[in-house]
Design a protein around this motif. Structure first.
Motif, PDB file in Angstrom:
ATOM      1  N   ASP A  76       0.743  -1.399  -0.063  1.00 14.11           N
ATOM      2  CA  ASP A  76       0.118   0.320  -0.404  1.00 14.11           C
ATOM      3  C   ASP A  76       0.795   1.202  -0.218  1.00 14.11           C
ATOM      4  OD1 ASP A  76      -3.090   1.283  -0.057  1.00 14.11           O
ATOM      5  OD2 ASP A  76      -1.657   2.098   2.404  1.00 14.11           O
ATOM      6  N   ILE A  77       0.576   1.981  -0.324  1.00 10.61           N
ATOM      7  CA  ILE A  77       1.157   3.405  -0.375  1.00 10.61           C
ATOM      8  C   ILE A  77       0.074   4.887  -0.498  1.00 10.61           C
ATOM      9  CG2 ILE A  77       0.590   3.836  -2.750  1.00 10.61           C
ATOM     10  CD1 ILE A  77       3.650   5.032  -3.023  1.00 10.61           C
ATOM     11  N   GLN A  78       0.573   5.871  -0.113  1.00  8.52           N
ATOM     12  CA  GLN A  78      -0.779   7.008   0.140  1.00  8.52           C
ATOM     13  C   GLN A  78       0.452   8.274   0.015  1.00  8.52           C
ATOM     14  OE1 GLN A  78      -1.092   7.011   4.829  1.00  8.52           O
ATOM     15  NE2 GLN A  78      -1.804   5.234   5.200  1.00  8.52           N
ATOM     16  N   PHE A  79      -0.129   9.049  -1.154  1.00  5.78           N
ATOM     17  CA  PHE A  79      -0.297  10.395  -1.413  1.00  5.78           C
ATOM     18  C   PHE A  79      -0.810  11.438  -0.986  1.00  5.78           C
ATOM     19  CE2 PHE A  79       0.593   7.114  -5.190  1.00  5.78           C
ATOM     20  CZ  PHE A  79       2.019   7.049  -5.218  1.00  5.78           C
ATOM     21  N   HIS A  80       0.281  12.372  -0.665  1.00 10.11           N
ATOM     22  CA  HIS A  80      -0.187  13.468   0.030  1.00 10.11           C
ATOM     23  C   HIS A  80      -1.575  14.141  -1.525  1.00 10.11           C
ATOM     24  CE1 HIS A  80      -0.190  18.226   0.702  1.00 10.11           C
ATOM     25  NE2 HIS A  80       0.414  17.591   1.657  1.00 10.11           N
ATOM     26  N   PRO A  81      -1.883  14.966  -0.837  1.00 10.32           N
ATOM     27  CA  PRO A  81      -3.525  15.626  -1.402  1.00 10.32           C
ATOM     28  C   PRO A  81      -3.413  16.119  -2.930  1.00 10.32           C
ATOM     29  CG  PRO A  81      -3.950  15.686   0.553  1.00 10.32           C
ATOM     30  CD  PRO A  81      -3.265  14.918   1.247  1.00 10.32           C
ATOM     31  N   VAL A  82      -2.562  17.457  -2.301  1.00  3.73           N
ATOM     32  CA  VAL A  82      -2.051  18.246  -3.574  1.00  3.73           C
ATOM     33  C   VAL A  82      -1.032  17.900  -3.831  1.00  3.73           C
ATOM     34  CG1 VAL A  82      -2.158  20.941  -3.033  1.00  3.73           C
ATOM     35  CG2 VAL A  82      -3.683  19.101  -1.560  1.00  3.73           C
ATOM     36  N   THR A  83      -0.127  17.532  -3.984  1.00  5.41           N
ATOM     37  CA  THR A  83       1.332  17.560  -4.060  1.00  5.41           C
ATOM     38  C   THR A  83       1.601  16.098  -4.660  1.00  5.41           C
ATOM     39  OG1 THR A  83       2.812  16.531  -2.284  1.00  5.41           O
ATOM     40  CG2 THR A  83       2.198  19.240  -2.129  1.00  5.41           C
ATOM     41  N   ASP A  84       1.062  14.846  -4.338  1.00  2.00           N
ATOM     42  CA  ASP A  84       1.369  13.939  -5.052  1.00  2.00           C
ATOM     43  C   ASP A  84       2.915  13.474  -4.184  1.00  2.00           C
ATOM     44  OD1 ASP A  84      -1.449  13.362  -6.271  1.00  2.00           O
ATOM     45  OD2 ASP A  84      -0.299  14.784  -7.523  1.00  2.00           O
ATOM     46  N   GLY A  85       3.212  14.194  -3.332  1.00  2.00           N
ATOM     47  CA  GLY A  85       4.517  13.917  -2.829  1.00  2.00           C
ATOM     48  C   GLY A  85       3.338  12.295  -1.964  1.00  2.00           C
ATOM     49  N   ILE A  86       4.570  11.029  -1.832  1.00  2.00           N
ATOM     50  CA  ILE A  86       4.297  10.041  -1.098  1.00  2.00           C
ATOM     51  C   ILE A  86       5.017  10.263   0.650  1.00  2.00           C
ATOM     52  CG2 ILE A  86       5.477   7.318  -0.274  1.00  2.00           C
ATOM     53  CD1 ILE A  86       6.449   7.685  -3.410  1.00  2.00           C
ATOM     54  N   LEU A  87       3.462   9.842   1.123  1.00  2.00           N
ATOM     55  CA  LEU A  87       3.605  10.025   2.298  1.00  2.00           C
ATOM     56  C   LEU A  87       3.542   8.539   3.452  1.00  2.00           C
ATOM     57  CD1 LEU A  87       0.120  11.691   2.779  1.00  2.00           C
ATOM     58  CD2 LEU A  87       2.272  13.004   3.103  1.00  2.00           C
TER      59      LEU A  87
END
Length: 204
Positions: A76-87
């Motif tokens: 699983d991978i989570q991205f920042h909702p605005v920058t699309d950076g990997i959280l």
């Protein structure tokens, strides 16, 4: 299956403050599950580019600064909702004697007869979920669409093999050739249509 190596640093602190500090330093907090206990580590965000931004499936070799090397798959991978950076990234550990379920991309090859005659190729499933031992996981599932005519389709049951098991019903459609307004009668059909009147004439 091809592997991607990620160099990671084990982390002891897993609280919000420590996680924020990691992200500010360009590091991505990660957790590896599936073993005796979860392994918390971090890695540079750039290390995930070949793993995340690709349609291909890969296994992962995690090399920790402690010297330990672990085999895994991305879970699983989570991205920042605005920058699309990997959280945050979750991995699942692989063991040689334990089967694992993974989504494998479908690779279509050949030129369909139906498409040449104006039909439309529809890809119903671009990936298929399979279960197999790590050594038997394929890089992709190849489907030859050359013989497909208008109205034909390929189902999962036609792709069965001994190395891995599909986690789909047998009648799951992988791809099909749909008709269109510009479609024409195929050569085989034309020949059959021409033979029918000749056969009737012979009977008379």
């Amino acid at each position: 299956m091809k592997s991607i190596t990620i160099n990671g640093s084990q982390r002891e602190s897993v609280g919000k403050k420590a996680t924020k500090a990691l992200r500010n330093a360009g590091q991505v907090p990660c957790v590896l599950y599936g073993g005796d206990k979860p392994v918390h580590f971090s890695a540079q965000e750039l290390a995930f580019s070949k793993l995340v931004y690709t349609p291909n499936a890969h296994t992962v070799v995690i090399k920790l600064d402690s010297g330990e090397t672990l085999n895994a798959v991305l879970q699983d991978i989570q991205f920042h909702p605005v920058t699309d950076g990997i959280l945050h990234v979750d991995f699942y550990q692989l063991f040689e004697d334990k089967e694992i379920a993974l989504d494998i991309p479908v690779n279509l090859v050949g030129n369909s007869k139906g498409v040449k005659n104006g039909g439309i190729l529809r890809r119903n499933n671009r990936k298929l979920r399979v279960k197999a031992l790590p050594a038997n996981l394929p890089d992709f599932i190849e489907v030859d669409i050359t013989p497909l005519k208008i109205g034909d389709k390929v189902a999962v049951s036609e792709l069965a093999n001994e190395k891995y098991t599909f986690l789909h019903t047998d009648n799951t459609v992988v791809c099909q050739i749909k008709t269109s307004r510009t479609a024409v009668v195929e050569d085989d059909d034309e020949e059959e249509g021409a033979e029918a009147p000749a056969a009737e004439a012979a009977q008379e």
